[in-house]
Design a protein around this motif. Structure first.
Motif, PDB file in Angstrom:
ATOM      1  N   TRP A 161      16.061  30.533  35.252  1.00  0.00           N
ATOM      2  CA  TRP A 161      14.665  30.101  35.360  1.00  0.00           C
ATOM      3  C   TRP A 161      13.730  31.196  34.853  1.00  0.00           C
ATOM      4  CZ3 TRP A 161      11.728  29.078  40.573  1.00  0.00           C
ATOM      5  CH2 TRP A 161      10.579  28.326  40.315  1.00  0.00           C
ATOM      6  N   MET A 162      13.978  32.446  35.246  1.00  0.00           N
ATOM      7  CA  MET A 162      13.142  33.548  34.798  1.00  0.00           C
ATOM      8  C   MET A 162      13.245  33.764  33.283  1.00  0.00           C
ATOM      9  SD  MET A 162      11.578  34.604  37.522  1.00  0.00           S
ATOM     10  CE  MET A 162      11.587  32.863  37.973  1.00  0.00           C
ATOM     11  N   LEU A 163      14.395  33.399  32.698  1.00  0.00           N
ATOM     12  CA  LEU A 163      14.605  33.550  31.252  1.00  0.00           C
ATOM     13  C   LEU A 163      14.134  32.314  30.477  1.00  0.00           C
ATOM     14  CD1 LEU A 163      18.113  35.273  31.229  1.00  0.00           C
ATOM     15  CD2 LEU A 163      15.935  36.289  30.534  1.00  0.00           C
ATOM     16  N   ARG A 164      13.466  31.383  31.173  1.00  0.00           N
ATOM     17  CA  ARG A 164      12.917  30.173  30.542  1.00  0.00           C
ATOM     18  C   ARG A 164      14.004  29.287  29.934  1.00  0.00           C
ATOM     19  NH1 ARG A 164       9.532  33.536  32.186  1.00  0.00           N
ATOM     20  NH2 ARG A 164       7.335  33.561  31.567  1.00  0.00           N
ATOM     21  N   GLU A 165      15.140  29.199  30.594  1.00  0.00           N
ATOM     22  CA  GLU A 165      16.178  28.264  30.158  1.00  0.00           C
ATOM     23  C   GLU A 165      15.668  26.830  30.370  1.00  0.00           C
ATOM     24  OE1 GLU A 165      19.693  28.855  29.173  1.00  0.00           O
ATOM     25  OE2 GLU A 165      18.802  30.777  28.637  1.00  0.00           O
ATOM     26  N   PRO A 166      16.221  25.833  29.692  1.00  0.00           N
ATOM     27  CA  PRO A 166      15.785  24.446  29.884  1.00  0.00           C
ATOM     28  C   PRO A 166      15.888  24.027  31.346  1.00  0.00           C
ATOM     29  CG  PRO A 166      17.204  24.606  27.966  1.00  0.00           C
ATOM     30  CD  PRO A 166      17.246  25.946  28.629  1.00  0.00           C
ATOM     31  N   LEU A 167      14.933  23.210  31.797  1.00  0.00           N
ATOM     32  CA  LEU A 167      14.901  22.806  33.196  1.00  0.00           C
ATOM     33  C   LEU A 167      16.174  22.107  33.633  1.00  0.00           C
ATOM     34  CD1 LEU A 167      11.228  21.508  33.669  1.00  0.00           C
ATOM     35  CD2 LEU A 167      12.175  23.767  34.164  1.00  0.00           C
ATOM     36  N   GLU A 168      16.739  21.278  32.768  1.00  0.00           N
ATOM     37  CA  GLU A 168      17.978  20.578  33.114  1.00  0.00           C
ATOM     38  C   GLU A 168      19.102  21.565  33.382  1.00  0.00           C
ATOM     39  OE1 GLU A 168      18.817  17.521  33.733  1.00  0.00           O
ATOM     40  OE2 GLU A 168      16.837  16.647  33.396  1.00  0.00           O
ATOM     41  N   THR A 169      19.184  22.611  32.560  1.00  0.00           N
ATOM     42  CA  THR A 169      20.229  23.617  32.725  1.00  0.00           C
ATOM     43  C   THR A 169      20.050  24.381  34.034  1.00  0.00           C
ATOM     44  OG1 THR A 169      20.361  23.881  30.321  1.00  0.00           O
ATOM     45  CG2 THR A 169      21.307  25.637  31.673  1.00  0.00           C
ATOM     46  N   VAL A 170      18.801  24.776  34.311  1.00  0.00           N
ATOM     47  CA  VAL A 170      18.523  25.515  35.554  1.00  0.00           C
ATOM     48  C   VAL A 170      18.776  24.627  36.765  1.00  0.00           C
ATOM     49  CG1 VAL A 170      16.798  26.818  36.828  1.00  0.00           C
ATOM     50  CG2 VAL A 170      16.800  26.881  34.326  1.00  0.00           C
ATOM     51  N   SER A 171      18.349  23.370  36.685  1.00  0.00           N
ATOM     52  CA  SER A 171      18.545  22.441  37.796  1.00  0.00           C
ATOM     53  C   SER A 171      20.022  22.273  38.123  1.00  0.00           C
ATOM     54  CB  SER A 171      17.934  21.073  37.461  1.00  0.00           C
ATOM     55  OG  SER A 171      16.533  21.163  37.316  1.00  0.00           O
ATOM     56  N   GLU A 172      20.859  22.285  37.100  1.00  0.00           N
ATOM     57  CA  GLU A 172      22.295  22.146  37.314  1.00  0.00           C
ATOM     58  C   GLU A 172      22.843  23.292  38.165  1.00  0.00           C
ATOM     59  OE1 GLU A 172      25.920  19.973  36.682  1.00  0.00           O
ATOM     60  OE2 GLU A 172      23.798  19.491  36.422  1.00  0.00           O
ATOM     61  N   SER A 173      22.361  24.488  37.918  1.00  0.00           N
ATOM     62  CA  SER A 173      22.821  25.644  38.693  1.00  0.00           C
ATOM     63  C   SER A 173      22.379  25.533  40.147  1.00  0.00           C
ATOM     64  CB  SER A 173      22.273  26.939  38.076  1.00  0.00           C
ATOM     65  OG  SER A 173      22.805  27.153  36.785  1.00  0.00           O
ATOM     66  N   PHE A 174      21.128  25.142  40.360  1.00  0.00           N
ATOM     67  CA  PHE A 174      20.664  24.993  41.736  1.00  0.00           C
ATOM     68  C   PHE A 174      21.364  23.823  42.433  1.00  0.00           C
ATOM     69  CE2 PHE A 174      16.655  27.269  40.301  1.00  0.00           C
ATOM     70  CZ  PHE A 174      16.962  28.430  41.003  1.00  0.00           C
ATOM     71  N   TYR A 175      21.721  22.790  41.663  1.00  0.00           N
ATOM     72  CA  TYR A 175      22.481  21.685  42.242  1.00  0.00           C
ATOM     73  C   TYR A 175      23.815  22.185  42.786  1.00  0.00           C
ATOM     74  CZ  TYR A 175      25.884  17.926  42.347  1.00  0.00           C
ATOM     75  OH  TYR A 175      26.908  17.085  42.728  1.00  0.00           O
ATOM     76  N   HIS A 176      24.527  22.986  41.993  1.00  0.00           N
ATOM     77  CA  HIS A 176      25.821  23.510  42.444  1.00  0.00           C
ATOM     78  C   HIS A 176      25.642  24.433  43.646  1.00  0.00           C
ATOM     79  CE1 HIS A 176      28.277  21.719  39.380  1.00  0.00           C
ATOM     80  NE2 HIS A 176      27.567  22.268  38.389  1.00  0.00           N
ATOM     81  N   ALA A 177      24.564  25.218  43.652  1.00  0.00           N
ATOM     82  CA  ALA A 177      24.297  26.096  44.797  1.00  0.00           C
ATOM     83  C   ALA A 177      24.085  25.267  46.056  1.00  0.00           C
ATOM     84  CB  ALA A 177      23.080  26.967  44.519  1.00  0.00           C
ATOM     85  N   ALA A 178      23.327  24.159  45.952  1.00  0.00           N
ATOM     86  CA  ALA A 178      23.084  23.289  47.098  1.00  0.00           C
ATOM     87  C   ALA A 178      24.358  22.553  47.509  1.00  0.00           C
ATOM     88  CB  ALA A 178      21.968  22.292  46.769  1.00  0.00           C
ATOM     89  N   ARG A 179      25.122  22.093  46.528  1.00  0.00           N
ATOM     90  CA  ARG A 179      26.351  21.350  46.822  1.00  0.00           C
ATOM     91  C   ARG A 179      27.366  22.220  47.567  1.00  0.00           C
ATOM     92  NH1 ARG A 179      31.220  21.257  44.206  1.00  0.00           N
ATOM     93  NH2 ARG A 179      30.377  22.510  42.482  1.00  0.00           N
ATOM     94  N   LEU A 180      27.591  23.414  47.057  1.00  0.00           N
ATOM     95  CA  LEU A 180      28.621  24.282  47.632  1.00  0.00           C
ATOM     96  C   LEU A 180      28.213  24.869  48.987  1.00  0.00           C
ATOM     97  CD1 LEU A 180      29.649  26.124  44.343  1.00  0.00           C
ATOM     98  CD2 LEU A 180      31.052  24.499  45.629  1.00  0.00           C
ATOM     99  N   SER A 181      26.916  24.932  49.242  1.00  0.00           N
ATOM    100  CA  SER A 181      26.443  25.514  50.506  1.00  0.00           C
ATOM    101  C   SER A 181      26.112  24.455  51.543  1.00  0.00           C
ATOM    102  CB  SER A 181      25.192  26.372  50.255  1.00  0.00           C
ATOM    103  OG  SER A 181      24.136  25.572  49.729  1.00  0.00           O
ATOM    104  N   GLY A 182      26.399  23.186  51.237  1.00  0.00           N
ATOM    105  CA  GLY A 182      25.979  22.090  52.105  1.00  0.00           C
ATOM    106  C   GLY A 182      26.486  22.187  53.531  1.00  0.00           C
ATOM    107  N   ASN A 183      27.700  22.671  53.712  1.00  0.00           N
ATOM    108  CA  ASN A 183      28.291  22.757  55.052  1.00  0.00           C
ATOM    109  C   ASN A 183      28.222  24.159  55.635  1.00  0.00           C
ATOM    110  OD1 ASN A 183      29.071  20.018  55.052  1.00  0.00           O
ATOM    111  ND2 ASN A 183      30.906  20.495  53.865  1.00  0.00           N
ATOM    112  N   SER A 184      27.535  25.061  54.958  1.00  0.00           N
ATOM    113  CA  SER A 184      27.525  26.457  55.395  1.00  0.00           C
ATOM    114  C   SER A 184      26.459  26.751  56.445  1.00  0.00           C
ATOM    115  CB  SER A 184      27.298  27.385  54.199  1.00  0.00           C
ATOM    116  OG  SER A 184      25.977  27.210  53.685  1.00  0.00           O
ATOM    117  N   GLY A 185      25.389  25.940  56.445  1.00  0.00           N
ATOM    118  CA  GLY A 185      24.266  26.252  57.324  1.00  0.00           C
ATOM    119  C   GLY A 185      23.537  27.506  56.892  1.00  0.00           C
ATOM    120  N   ASP A 186      23.744  27.937  55.652  1.00  0.00           N
ATOM    121  CA  ASP A 186      23.179  29.199  55.187  1.00  0.00           C
ATOM    122  C   ASP A 186      21.794  28.994  54.594  1.00  0.00           C
ATOM    123  OD1 ASP A 186      24.255  32.131  54.555  1.00  0.00           O
ATOM    124  OD2 ASP A 186      22.998  31.488  52.883  1.00  0.00           O
TER     125      ASP A 186
END
Length: 475
Positions: A161-186
């Motif tokens: 995001w800070m490097l101005r990558e395309p929004l779709e590309t950045v969103s994909e990374s945050f999606y994986h972060a949310a998906r993998l942390s879903g059961n962590s309570g973190d």
């Protein structure tokens, strides 16, 4: 080279905390630094809010702009909360990478360090650190183990995001972060959802953003005004006006600084009118609170004379609080800050006084207790001797011998009675001790009882003052 905490990917729009929060988390080394950074954000938002309200040029918006003013003091609670989040994220990042082999673990550590460096730089230096972070974190994600690390996915997405990558590309990374942390309570899970919703809205996907925001609301808890305002923005984007209004009212009631974020956001303009009514209500409440707290402070400042008159005690008073010429003409946040400062100072005075009086009460109680013990002991000894004499007299009657002195030369005395002699000896001994006890009580008991009454009276007076102070502090 340090940069302003309000530097963001786009400086042409009002700064939103969702864009700045992780930057501040990477930078803040102490709670006080976080507090100051948030104050600067709110001050910048206040300028944007004033501009937006003045541009509307309605009597309500102009009145609200004047009432809001600009935050002049830092909200230490929010700063401490931000710093606590930063520490928690750091701990999670290190924990998730701790089980990796040394090479992979070093890639992760250096990637995070590059991000921290970038948060303190600007211009080319910042971009170089971000590119280094991109390569290092990408190296971790290329490993099958690292690819399952939600902290790495989040930091990688933020770097993109800070490097101005395309929004779709950045969103994909945050999606994986949310998906993998879903059961962590973190905390990373909430952060990932907030960033994902923001990027979805930035791409015009308001329905997806509102859906993601509702998941974030479930994780945010009861003290997250920035999350509520973000969610209100997405609710408004899908036409859920009542839900947006409820979220904004909730944020304003919880944290008055939320007004700066609210009224500097052009996406929330349709709700400015309703929120203005909320803020005007809050402004009245803030001025009323300031008046109440100043009256409470005035009462607190009389405590030193009150303690001197009642108990002869002296306390040190803090410097006099600087007051505006008119409370009613001060801005909403000036009134809010004044109320908070007056409350803190009054509570400090009451706490100091209560602590001093509690010690005095303990001292008076102990003095009264010691005298009571001495009096009871002296009376108990007298009662003991009297009881012992009665017991011996009863024993003599039952045994048929006299307790009076007699001569062993008496010709009628032929056989010695050892038990009777022991009883007579004890009887005479107890009579002497009883006489000594009665003499002691006659000489000392009146003074001891007078001293006890004095200490008990002092204790009762101190207790009354203590209850009065506790009540005043709670008012």
């Amino acid at each position: 080279m340090s940069v302003s905490p309000v530097d963001s990917p786009s400086t042409q729009k009002p700064p939103r905390l969702v864009e700045l929060q992780h930057l501040l988390e990477l930078r803040c080394g102490t709670a006080s630094e976080a507090t100051q950074a948030l104050l600067e954000v709110w001050q910048t938002q206040a300028l944007c809010a004033a501009t937006a309200l003045n541009r509307m040029a309605s009597p309500e918006s102009l009145r609200l702009s004047a009432a809001l003013g600009s935050p002049s003091t830092a909200n230490t609670h929010e700063g401490e909360h931000l710093y606590k989040d930063a520490v928690a994220l750091q701990a999670t990042f290190e924990r998730l990478a701790s089980g990796y082999e040394s090479g992979l673990r070093e890639l992760a550590a250096q990637g995070l360090q590059a991000l921290k460096n970038a948060s303190h730089y600007s211009g080319r230096e910042q971009q170089e650190e971000l590119r280094d972070a991109f390569k290092l974190l990408k190296g971790v994600l290329d490993n099958p183990l690292g690819n399952r690390n939600f902290a790495i996915w989040f930091e990688f997405g933020w770097t993109q995001w800070m490097l101005r990558e395309p929004l779709e590309t950045v969103s994909e990374s945050f999606y994986h972060a949310a998906r993998l942390s879903g059961n962590s309570g973190d905390l990373y899970h909430l952060h990932a959802l907030r960033h994902l919703a923001y990027l979805q809205a930035s791409a015009g996907k308001w329905s997806e953003a509102w859906e993601t925001a509702q998941r974030a609301l479930e994780r945010a808890g009861e003290g997250s005004p920035s999350v509520w305002i973000e969610a209100a923005r997405y609710a408004l984007g899908v036409g859920a006006l009542s839900q947006a209004q409820t979220l904004l009212d909730r944020a304003l009631d919880h944290s008055p600084e939320s007004a700066f974020s609210l009224f500097s956001d052009p996406d929330l303009t349709p709700l400015y009118g309703a929120c203005s009514q909320t803020m005007e209500r809050f402004a009245r409440a803030a001025h009323e609170a300031a008046a109440h707290e100043l009256e409470r402070l005035h009462t607190a400042r009389q405590t030193d004379q009150y303690l001197m008159d009642k108990l002869g005690l002296k306390i040190e008073m803090p410097p006099v609080l600087t007051l505006p010429e008119s409370i009613q003409s001060s801005s909403l946040f000036e009134a809010h800050a004044l109320a908070a400062a007056a409350h803190t100072e009054a509570s400090q005075i009451f706490d100091t006084a209560i602590d001093l009086v509690e010690k005095e009460e303990a001292k008076a109680t102990e003095n009264a207790r010691r005298l009571k013990v001495q009096i009871d002991q002296a009376l108990s000894e007298k009662a003991y001797y009297e009881g012992s004499l009665r017991n011996i007299e009863e024993h003599a009657r039952e045994s048929g011998f006299s307790l009076h002195n007699y001569s062993f030369n008496n010709p009628f005395f032929r056989k010695r009675n050892g038990k009777a002699e022991d009883a007579r000896f004890a009887y005479e001994s107890f009579k002497q001790q009883l006489a000594q006890s009665e003499t002691y009580l006659k000489d000392h008991l009146p003074a001891m009882e007078a001293a006890f009454d004095k200490h008990e009276s002092r204790r009762q007076k101190v207790a009354e003052v203590l209850q009065s102070l506790i009540a005043k502090r709670a008012s």
